[in-house]
Design a protein around this motif. Structure first.
Motif, PDB file in Angstrom:
ATOM      1  N   LYS C 110      44.821  39.305  36.070  1.00  0.00           N
ATOM      2  CA  LYS C 110      45.093  39.925  34.964  1.00  0.00           C
ATOM      3  C   LYS C 110      44.107  39.431  33.724  1.00  0.00           C
ATOM      4  CE  LYS C 110      47.908  43.301  36.227  1.00  0.00           C
ATOM      5  NZ  LYS C 110      47.318  44.522  36.316  1.00  0.00           N
ATOM      6  N   LYS C 111      44.075  38.018  33.557  1.00  0.00           N
ATOM      7  CA  LYS C 111      43.597  37.414  32.669  1.00  0.00           C
ATOM      8  C   LYS C 111      42.048  37.738  32.720  1.00  0.00           C
ATOM      9  CE  LYS C 111      43.078  32.685  30.840  1.00  0.00           C
ATOM     10  NZ  LYS C 111      43.519  32.691  29.512  1.00  0.00           N
ATOM     11  N   PHE C 112      41.311  37.851  33.759  1.00  0.00           N
ATOM     12  CA  PHE C 112      40.046  37.956  33.915  1.00  0.00           C
ATOM     13  C   PHE C 112      39.511  39.297  34.338  1.00  0.00           C
ATOM     14  CE2 PHE C 112      40.986  33.547  34.797  1.00  0.00           C
ATOM     15  CZ  PHE C 112      40.304  32.603  33.748  1.00  0.00           C
ATOM     16  N   GLY C 113      40.378  40.238  33.940  1.00  0.00           N
ATOM     17  CA  GLY C 113      40.140  41.623  33.944  1.00  0.00           C
ATOM     18  C   GLY C 113      39.673  42.027  35.446  1.00  0.00           C
ATOM     19  N   TYR C 115      37.781  40.781  37.164  1.00  0.00           N
ATOM     20  CA  TYR C 115      36.391  39.856  37.422  1.00  0.00           C
ATOM     21  C   TYR C 115      36.398  38.528  38.367  1.00  0.00           C
ATOM     22  CZ  TYR C 115      34.308  43.557  34.535  1.00  0.00           C
ATOM     23  OH  TYR C 115      33.919  44.783  34.093  1.00  0.00           O
ATOM     24  N   ASN C 116      37.519  38.083  38.410  1.00  0.00           N
ATOM     25  CA  ASN C 116      37.789  36.527  38.894  1.00  0.00           C
ATOM     26  C   ASN C 116      37.363  36.976  40.495  1.00  0.00           C
ATOM     27  OD1 ASN C 116      40.108  38.041  39.181  1.00  0.00           O
ATOM     28  ND2 ASN C 116      40.709  36.785  40.577  1.00  0.00           N
ATOM     29  N   ASP C 117      36.693  35.828  41.011  1.00  0.00           N
ATOM     30  CA  ASP C 117      36.242  35.214  42.264  1.00  0.00           C
ATOM     31  C   ASP C 117      37.728  35.326  43.051  1.00  0.00           C
ATOM     32  OD1 ASP C 117      35.835  34.541  44.928  1.00  0.00           O
ATOM     33  OD2 ASP C 117      34.005  33.392  44.153  1.00  0.00           O
ATOM     34  N   TYR C 118      38.396  36.075  43.775  1.00  0.00           N
ATOM     35  CA  TYR C 118      39.610  35.981  44.396  1.00  0.00           C
ATOM     36  C   TYR C 118      39.336  35.557  45.767  1.00  0.00           C
ATOM     37  CZ  TYR C 118      37.817  40.402  46.455  1.00  0.00           C
ATOM     38  OH  TYR C 118      37.092  41.190  47.345  1.00  0.00           O
ATOM     39  N   ARG C 119      38.388  35.212  46.095  1.00  0.00           N
ATOM     40  CA  ARG C 119      38.392  34.633  47.608  1.00  0.00           C
ATOM     41  C   ARG C 119      38.909  33.080  47.608  1.00  0.00           C
ATOM     42  NH1 ARG C 119      31.939  34.927  48.428  1.00  0.00           N
ATOM     43  NH2 ARG C 119      32.248  34.174  46.261  1.00  0.00           N
ATOM     44  N   HIS C 123      38.139  29.802  41.490  1.00  0.00           N
ATOM     45  CA  HIS C 123      38.157  28.507  40.823  1.00  0.00           C
ATOM     46  C   HIS C 123      39.603  27.985  40.457  1.00  0.00           C
ATOM     47  CE1 HIS C 123      36.872  25.856  37.882  1.00  0.00           C
ATOM     48  NE2 HIS C 123      37.751  26.263  36.781  1.00  0.00           N
ATOM     49  N   PHE C 124      40.653  28.689  40.877  1.00  0.00           N
ATOM     50  CA  PHE C 124      41.894  28.270  40.892  1.00  0.00           C
ATOM     51  C   PHE C 124      42.312  27.394  42.213  1.00  0.00           C
ATOM     52  CE2 PHE C 124      42.249  31.595  37.795  1.00  0.00           C
ATOM     53  CZ  PHE C 124      43.186  31.136  36.988  1.00  0.00           C
TER      54      PHE C 124
END
Lengths: 333, 333, 333, 333
Positions: C110-113, C115-119, C123-124
């Motif tokens: 949600k926060k990154f629309g 585009y986040n790298d979910y793998r 980055h989390f």
């Protein structure tokens, strides 16, 4: 410290003759299409190769190492790294004894207790502007409506750049220059009164570029010789358009919607081919010496893309502060 | 934001015609003897009164409201406040319709949605330099070995300041000027490569001073017209003394132990007595108007103590970063 | 933003399944002997491999890429990078539809629309603690007199760690734990009243470690149940030694010279092998799902070296602020 | 340093027995209706007067000294000051010899070289929470949709607060407590991974409140004793609503749109009426002493409005970062 920026923060690292250099960009909005090819134009403009620039030419291929996924920025720290390949460290072995005039050798040696990487200026090297330029490419993509253009308007005291370069080559002495930067479509209202004025932020980062010794906004130093009645820019409409632009697009530290205009003074490259005098710590004498290595005769030639880059970084930061991190995604919807 | 500095951080607040203005100084070492009388010299220098300055004269009595105990700084945030007394707000009632050229009226109105205190420029007022000057007095006391001197070296394009002021009075038009600042005994090694260069930090805070439109270090813009062989400062001994000082005491962003030298360009006071043209938002027309209120004909006259102050703030900050907060007490022991 | 610290500033970057991750350390003093081997002990301690940890084992070889020369830190930004090698991204293809409970998948999306790298959490990922641990190794070297030790004192509600792990394996459900950190030889006087209290700085960075849900200093939550007469630590000599240490070595936010003691609560690993219920965005239903991939049953087992690292980072930062950047070199002379 | 926040930055100053204390709020959006009466409810809640609180009662009238014009915030730094009136400094004359256990007397004396204002704890005093509470009132007004409620849920180990206070009065010994804070309507997506996690920011400022010794989010320390299958919060719809809220409304450091829940541990007031042992620097002996002055038996009673205030400050800061400074005015249009 080596980071700059509030909403968009950059951190540069690396050395001229180390294994790599680069930049981390924190706060870059997600969803920006980005690939290595996007960097090539500005990196090429910054690169040596033209008359008057150093024969050391690196490929300068940007490596996108973090914060990118499937061709788009992710919102996580964006890492853009460059490997150093064309290194001739042997050229710098004598620096330890003879501090080169105009260079950071002396202060670096003293400040860092002799532990600094002295090869090619180490972390002080102008090569680090590669990282600034890369960050600028990203900043330009964040707000593509900003049109930022910098150009060398004077070299060696002459508006005829080509002639000045020829003269520098002929006399084998380095020359300085003046670079002007203009930004169109800067929205009204960026910056803050006092410490975060647009001038403060721009001047701060501009003086991070090696060899810059002065900056002036709008009429700048010439303003000191004008009368108030002449210098004041009369507003001509409700949007704040002004008949003249002596202010360079900034009132009270805040962008006023007119064109942003400033100029910087670039000193002549410290690494002149001319024989110079300087202190030799080994002999304890002031001695003649000639600088080795590969250098630019007019480093000002390579400043324009770097100046555009740092301008883009500041403006993108101020816009992200004003519009908010979330605005970027919304505008794309 | 309205704060500046890392180890020594200042935050200014207040308005020209509000009830008070002042500064909070965070990070000030404990044990500095401080009383109101210490401020009087610099505040007096900054004050109006001389030919060419505004007839609005405030008493400008500094109120030490926090961070002080038994005549010494305590190490807690030091609050120095000034009450506004000589206020004639009626003078400013027309500003809402007619944005004064060269002033922040227009940008402030737009940026703050019409909620800004427009009286006398409100928070944008040059009167806030009173807070900077007071902070400078404290900064000078932190490292009294620093000798910082600024002076007006040119007004209205003329090195003969007095003559220029007389001319401005005779023609009833405001003039600008150039102020030079020199600092002796700056220790070698202050500043950082790139973003926290001495030039970056100084330029950042210098552009917080209203009316400054340019800054140059050492030879500055003239350097752009010199050859490398001339511009380079030859080292003459192991301590880094240089035969010339074109660099203004800074190499690679780091102080090199030579005298720190820079100059700033001050624009002519925007509030010229001359009739001007500007847009009237009520009539929707460009109209003639004459500015009211009490103003300086040459604001550059009042810049020197402010320039010294911000220079002292930056140098004290950099020294506290280098030497550490605890060093101050130890040196007193 | 992803940077932390004032005099010693760290910036982390990278993703679990990207090409690399790492840390830039800005403000590290020059002259610290540093080689890859110095990192191995703490990186090994953080690594998986023990009972109850994930079978994904990376070599985790630190690459010293900048800020180092001839085996010593130079004072320039120190870059420590790690390449990701043992990547099985296919495991994560289903995350886009089913937000894993307890993970950042939902908020990141949600926060990154989107585009986040979910793998692997991108980055989390907890894998980023590798960068924190590496920075901690450097911080420990800056002030080697500090002795920082963290250990798991409880897992799954049981002080018998081994038994708890066996139970977790037997029942195939993840468990949490409590880790205690103690630091000896912390000098008196670190920290500031209010916002930069030692507790504030430590808690700030501790909550950057994934899975931490609580922190308490000294007696902590138990203090809320004590009487003042019991809880107060009586001073026993002029150096501030106290008979008890309910305060955990901190008074008024400032280190008091006694042992620094705090504990953190680590939640059970979100990636439990148990079948869970969660919303499927594709079907629009709450459905059962079982998590794939390789995970730790008790992530608390791997927290101690990370907790030591962030503690070292904070203490080194506070000491550099107090003693000054220049102190380090002087002490070596 | 004594400032906190990025887009909304607060700086507190002042002493318990000095002439004034207060807060500067930088980054407060313009156009917020604000008058002294707006502060009275929260200031009253924070004030002493109830059973178990100190008989020192100040009027605590907020003086709006800058950043306000015609009843609205202007966007310039907002100064809210309080004059100290009910001062009995004589009570503190003995502190210099006898460091009070649990207080900052000892560390302040050492850190600030004996120059600190020791009267009533000086700048370390809990009275400074008045400034935090005032800043919180403003923060609550910036985003009034946030509903933040803190309450004392346990005192002296008992959920029956009244009984616990009676017992403390009867036994004349101070007690601690646990305060829980809940925030509704926190938008999804605030905070950043790692260093700027919601937990990091909240914990940072929470530990600026004197007497806080622990903080836990959601299930907190109890989470360390749960299984993953129990602790994980199952998502029940596309908006991220969860069936349980063990996470306290935060995943991966980012707000997930569910209720934000955390608890803090408040130690028993250090100034217990009981006779204590401590070191006397004059006699060089550990001696009995009884504390003088006027104090709270259960300082936890006064924590809830302060906890709400700092929570509001953090959330307003994060929202301003996300939505941008300009959003506020647009939403009012």
């Amino acid at each position: 410290m080596n980071h700059f920026g509030r909403a968009l923060s950059i951190q540069i690292f690396g050395e001229s003759h180390g294994s790599m250099l680069g930049v981390l960009i924190d706060g870059c909005p997600p969803g920006i299409a980005l690939q290595e090819a996007d960097f090539l134009t500005d990196l090429k403009r910054r690169q040596a190769g033209a008359k008057g620039t150093t024969p050391r030419v690196e490929q300068d291929l940007p490596l996108l190492k973090s914060g990118i996924f499937n061709g788009f920025t992710t919102g996580a720290p964006l890492g853009i790294f460059f490997e150093n390949q064309n290194i001739k460290s042997a050229d710098y072995s004598k620096i330890r004894d003879v501090y080169r005039p105009g260079h950071a050798d002396f202060v670096a040696d003293k400040k860092f207790g002799g532990y600094n990487d002295y090869r090619g200026g180490g972390h002080f090297s102008g090569r680090l502007t590669l990282a600034l330029t890369a960050a600028g490419v990203v900043a330009k993509k964040i707000y593509p409506q900003l049109k930022i253009t910098a150009q060398l308007i004077e070299a060696g005291g002459s508006p005829n750049i080509e002639e000045a370069i020829e003269m520098a080559i002929a006399t084998q002495d380095s020359i300085g220059g003046i670079v002007e930067c203009r930004a169109c479509h800067v929205p009204l209202g960026l910056g803050e009164p006092f410490f975060d004025s647009v001038e403060s932020m721009l001047a701060h980062i501009v003086f991070a570029i090696p060899a810059i010794k002065g900056i002036e906004f709008g009429s700048g130093f010439a303003a000191a010789r004008l009368r108030g009645s002449t210098h004041n820019d009369a507003f001509t409409n409700a949007e704040g358009h002004t008949a003249t632009n002596h202010a360079g697009g900034i009132n009270g530290g805040i962008s006023n919607g007119n064109e942003l205009v400033f100029r910087v003074a670039v000193k002549p490259t410290s690494s002149t081919p001319q024989t110079q005098q300087t202190y030799n710590t080994k002999t304890g004498q002031v001695e003649s010496f000639a600088i080795g290595g590969r250098h630019d005769l007019c480093i000002a030639l390579r400043v324009p893309p770097v100046l555009e880059a740092v301008t883009a970084i500041v403006l993108a930061d101020l816009m992200l502060q004003t519009k908010g991190k979330a605005s970027f995604l919304k505008e794309r919807e």
